[in-house]
Scaffold this motif. Structure first.
Motif, PDB file in Angstrom:
ATOM      1  N   GLU A   9       0.827  -1.203   0.000  1.00  0.00           N
ATOM      2  CA  GLU A   9       0.000   0.000   0.000  1.00  0.00           C
ATOM      3  C   GLU A   9       0.870   1.265   0.000  1.00  0.00           C
ATOM      4  OE1 GLU A   9      -2.888   2.229   3.245  1.00  0.00           O
ATOM      5  OE2 GLU A   9      -2.463   0.095   3.473  1.00  0.00           O
ATOM      6  N   VAL A  10       1.902   1.290   0.826  1.00  0.00           N
ATOM      7  CA  VAL A  10       2.783   2.448   0.920  1.00  0.00           C
ATOM      8  C   VAL A  10       3.577   2.630  -0.375  1.00  0.00           C
ATOM      9  CG1 VAL A  10       4.821   3.374   2.096  1.00  0.00           C
ATOM     10  CG2 VAL A  10       2.917   2.447   3.428  1.00  0.00           C
ATOM     11  N   VAL A  11       4.108   1.536  -0.930  1.00  0.00           N
ATOM     12  CA  VAL A  11       4.886   1.621  -2.175  1.00  0.00           C
ATOM     13  C   VAL A  11       3.996   2.080  -3.327  1.00  0.00           C
ATOM     14  CG1 VAL A  11       6.186   0.296  -3.886  1.00  0.00           C
ATOM     15  CG2 VAL A  11       6.645  -0.017  -1.450  1.00  0.00           C
ATOM     16  N   ARG A  12       2.785   1.562  -3.403  1.00  0.00           N
ATOM     17  CA  ARG A  12       1.852   1.964  -4.454  1.00  0.00           C
ATOM     18  C   ARG A  12       1.576   3.473  -4.380  1.00  0.00           C
ATOM     19  NH1 ARG A  12      -1.182  -2.286  -4.061  1.00  0.00           N
ATOM     20  NH2 ARG A  12      -2.401  -1.474  -2.339  1.00  0.00           N
ATOM     21  N   LYS A  13       1.340   3.981  -3.171  1.00  0.00           N
ATOM     22  CA  LYS A  13       1.083   5.406  -2.982  1.00  0.00           C
ATOM     23  C   LYS A  13       2.328   6.224  -3.322  1.00  0.00           C
ATOM     24  CE  LYS A  13      -1.409   8.882  -1.634  1.00  0.00           C
ATOM     25  NZ  LYS A  13      -2.531   9.354  -2.437  1.00  0.00           N
ATOM     26  N   LEU A  14       3.495   5.743  -2.925  1.00  0.00           N
ATOM     27  CA  LEU A  14       4.757   6.429  -3.216  1.00  0.00           C
ATOM     28  C   LEU A  14       4.981   6.564  -4.717  1.00  0.00           C
ATOM     29  CD1 LEU A  14       7.449   7.598  -2.200  1.00  0.00           C
ATOM     30  CD2 LEU A  14       8.307   5.266  -2.104  1.00  0.00           C
ATOM     31  N   VAL A  15       4.765   5.484  -5.456  1.00  0.00           N
ATOM     32  CA  VAL A  15       4.927   5.512  -6.918  1.00  0.00           C
ATOM     33  C   VAL A  15       3.903   6.451  -7.541  1.00  0.00           C
ATOM     34  CG1 VAL A  15       4.719   4.132  -9.018  1.00  0.00           C
ATOM     35  CG2 VAL A  15       5.997   3.240  -7.072  1.00  0.00           C
ATOM     36  N   GLU A  16       2.678   6.395  -7.075  1.00  0.00           N
ATOM     37  CA  GLU A  16       1.612   7.252  -7.608  1.00  0.00           C
ATOM     38  C   GLU A  16       1.965   8.740  -7.452  1.00  0.00           C
ATOM     39  OE1 GLU A  16      -2.660   8.532  -5.833  1.00  0.00           O
ATOM     40  OE2 GLU A  16      -2.321   6.366  -6.016  1.00  0.00           O
ATOM     41  N   VAL A  17       2.503   9.100  -6.317  1.00  0.00           N
ATOM     42  CA  VAL A  17       2.810  10.495  -6.027  1.00  0.00           C
ATOM     43  C   VAL A  17       4.097  10.954  -6.720  1.00  0.00           C
ATOM     44  CG1 VAL A  17       3.459  12.070  -4.169  1.00  0.00           C
ATOM     45  CG2 VAL A  17       1.582  10.478  -3.826  1.00  0.00           C
ATOM     46  N   ALA A  18       5.117  10.098  -6.775  1.00  0.00           N
ATOM     47  CA  ALA A  18       6.448  10.513  -7.228  1.00  0.00           C
ATOM     48  C   ALA A  18       6.693  10.364  -8.723  1.00  0.00           C
ATOM     49  CB  ALA A  18       7.511   9.733  -6.470  1.00  0.00           C
ATOM     50  N   ARG A  19       5.912   9.566  -9.415  1.00  0.00           N
ATOM     51  CA  ARG A  19       6.201   9.306 -10.829  1.00  0.00           C
ATOM     52  C   ARG A  19       5.814  10.507 -11.694  1.00  0.00           C
ATOM     53  NH1 ARG A  19       4.505   3.758 -12.821  1.00  0.00           N
ATOM     54  NH2 ARG A  19       6.598   3.268 -12.095  1.00  0.00           N
ATOM     55  N   THR A  20       6.824  11.033 -12.421  1.00  0.00           N
ATOM     56  CA  THR A  20       6.568  12.103 -13.382  1.00  0.00           C
ATOM     57  C   THR A  20       6.633  11.567 -14.807  1.00  0.00           C
ATOM     58  OG1 THR A  20       8.886  12.757 -13.651  1.00  0.00           O
ATOM     59  CG2 THR A  20       7.653  13.811 -11.865  1.00  0.00           C
ATOM     60  N   GLY A  21       7.202  10.371 -14.982  1.00  0.00           N
ATOM     61  CA  GLY A  21       7.341   9.786 -16.304  1.00  0.00           C
ATOM     62  C   GLY A  21       8.627  10.180 -17.008  1.00  0.00           C
ATOM     63  N   ARG A  22       9.471  10.903 -16.317  1.00  0.00           N
ATOM     64  CA  ARG A  22      10.745  11.333 -16.906  1.00  0.00           C
ATOM     65  C   ARG A  22      11.891  10.541 -16.302  1.00  0.00           C
ATOM     66  NH1 ARG A  22      11.172  17.393 -18.337  1.00  0.00           N
ATOM     67  NH2 ARG A  22      12.962  16.359 -19.201  1.00  0.00           N
ATOM     68  N   MET A  23      12.974  10.430 -17.058  1.00  0.00           N
ATOM     69  CA  MET A  23      14.152   9.727 -16.575  1.00  0.00           C
ATOM     70  C   MET A  23      14.671  10.409 -15.309  1.00  0.00           C
ATOM     71  SD  MET A  23      17.750   8.972 -18.471  1.00  0.00           S
ATOM     72  CE  MET A  23      17.062   7.812 -19.622  1.00  0.00           C
TER      73      MET A  23
END
Length: 105
Positions: free
Chosen positions: A72-86
């Motif tokens: 749950e925490v990792v899923r939320k972390l990825v959702e918030v932090a991913r911009t789609g850029r390298m």
């Protein structure tokens, strides 16, 4: 107990901490770090000349999470932090078997 470590771009830290504000975390540590990955380095200008800086500024967010809530925490972390850029960052999940308080209250 698991330790979830995320190394991300500095401008994402406030967004991550706000996104995880209600997450079931035992503890959080934030550090300024420098590193290099697939993004390699970047050119910077100093005194009218370009030079390569080998290490990019990053921020490490270390979180301690109960085993049942890690996904749950990792899923939320990825959702918030991913911009789609390298260079968005990396996440590691490590076992945190023993923890002792330095001072008892």
């Amino acid at each position: 107990m698991k330790q979830v470590v995320a190394v991300v771009k500095p401008f994402l830290v406030e967004k991550i901490l706000e996104g995880l504000r209600l997450a079931p975390l035992e503890a959080v540590v934030v550090r300024e770090v420098k590193g290099v990955g697939k993004q390699k380095s970047y050119l910077d200008q100093y005194a009218d000349t370009d030079y390569a800086r080998a290490f990019l500024p990053k921020v490490e967010v270390a979180m301690w999470v109960d085993d049942t809530r890690v996904e749950e925490v990792v899923r939320k972390l990825v959702e918030v932090a991913r911009t789609g850029r390298m260079g968005d960052g990396k996440i590691w999940i490590l076992p945190a078997d023993n923890a002792e308080r330095v001072v008892s209250f």
